[in-house]
Write a protein that holds these residues in place. Structure first.
Motif, PDB file in Angstrom:
ATOM      1  N   UNK A 101      15.401  -7.797  -0.223  1.00  0.00           N
ATOM      2  CA  UNK A 101      14.625  -8.988   0.134  1.00  0.00           C
ATOM      3  C   UNK A 101      14.149  -8.911   1.570  1.00  0.00           C
ATOM      4  N   UNK A 102      15.025  -8.464   2.463  1.00  0.00           N
ATOM      5  CA  UNK A 102      14.639  -8.337   3.870  1.00  0.00           C
ATOM      6  C   UNK A 102      13.552  -7.283   4.046  1.00  0.00           C
ATOM      7  N   UNK A 103      13.658  -6.163   3.315  1.00  0.00           N
ATOM      8  CA  UNK A 103      12.616  -5.136   3.379  1.00  0.00           C
ATOM      9  C   UNK A 103      11.276  -5.698   2.903  1.00  0.00           C
ATOM     10  N   UNK A 104      11.308  -6.449   1.811  1.00  0.00           N
ATOM     11  CA  UNK A 104      10.070  -7.048   1.282  1.00  0.00           C
ATOM     12  C   UNK A 104       9.495  -8.046   2.281  1.00  0.00           C
ATOM     13  N   UNK A 105      10.369  -8.840   2.909  1.00  0.00           N
ATOM     14  CA  UNK A 105       9.904  -9.814   3.904  1.00  0.00           C
ATOM     15  C   UNK A 105       9.295  -9.102   5.105  1.00  0.00           C
ATOM     16  N   UNK A 106       9.911  -8.002   5.527  1.00  0.00           N
ATOM     17  CA  UNK A 106       9.376  -7.253   6.663  1.00  0.00           C
ATOM     18  C   UNK A 106       8.012  -6.667   6.334  1.00  0.00           C
ATOM     19  N   UNK A 107       7.871  -6.121   5.120  1.00  0.00           N
ATOM     20  CA  UNK A 107       6.564  -5.586   4.725  1.00  0.00           C
ATOM     21  C   UNK A 107       5.512  -6.696   4.703  1.00  0.00           C
ATOM     22  N   UNK A 108       5.882  -7.863   4.192  1.00  0.00           N
ATOM     23  CA  UNK A 108       4.942  -8.991   4.158  1.00  0.00           C
ATOM     24  C   UNK A 108       4.572  -9.424   5.570  1.00  0.00           C
ATOM     25  N   UNK A 109       5.548  -9.484   6.470  1.00  0.00           N
ATOM     26  CA  UNK A 109       5.276  -9.864   7.857  1.00  0.00           C
ATOM     27  C   UNK A 109       4.362  -8.836   8.516  1.00  0.00           C
TER      28      UNK A 109
END
Length: 114
Positions: free
Chosen positions: A94-102
């Motif tokens: 989830x954190x990886x996905x959030x970082x990619x989105x950011x």
């Protein structure tokens, strides 16, 4: 890119010649690639038919997440099969996905500002 185009042109010319009946030689002295070592994970190709609009959406989502469509779908299958997902692993995903989105949002802002 030019090398790829040249190779594609050469491949198309070869295919047309063979289709037209031109003979060709098989090189049985060519090096045969080694098999994976015993115990190595074996990847299996599993064709899946998707409507073109769904396929486009998968490709778009994968691009936004910075992964290939295969990796994205593989992740979905793994998540569906693995009912005992480690919460820490899930949090990292989830954190990886959030970082990619950011990162994507930041890139969009820079493009809009330019």
């Amino acid at each position: 890119m030019h090398d790829e185009q040249a190779q594609l042109a050469a491949d198309q010319e070869f295919a047309a010649a063979v289709a037209g009946g031109a003979p060709f030689d098989y090189d049985d002295t060519a090096v045969v690639p080694d098999l994976p070592p015993p115990g190595a994970p074996v990847m299996v190709v599993r064709p899946v038919r998707l409507p073109s609009d769904l396929d486009a959406a998968v490709k778009d989502l994968a691009a936004r997440q910075g992964v290939t469509p295969s990796a994205l779908i593989r992740g979905w299958v793994e998540a569906a099969v693995d009912d005992t997902t480690d919460p820490v692993t899930e949090l990292r995903r989830s954190l990886d996905a959030a970082q990619r989105a950011a990162n994507e949002l930041t890139a969009d802002r820079h493009r809009d500002a330019a």
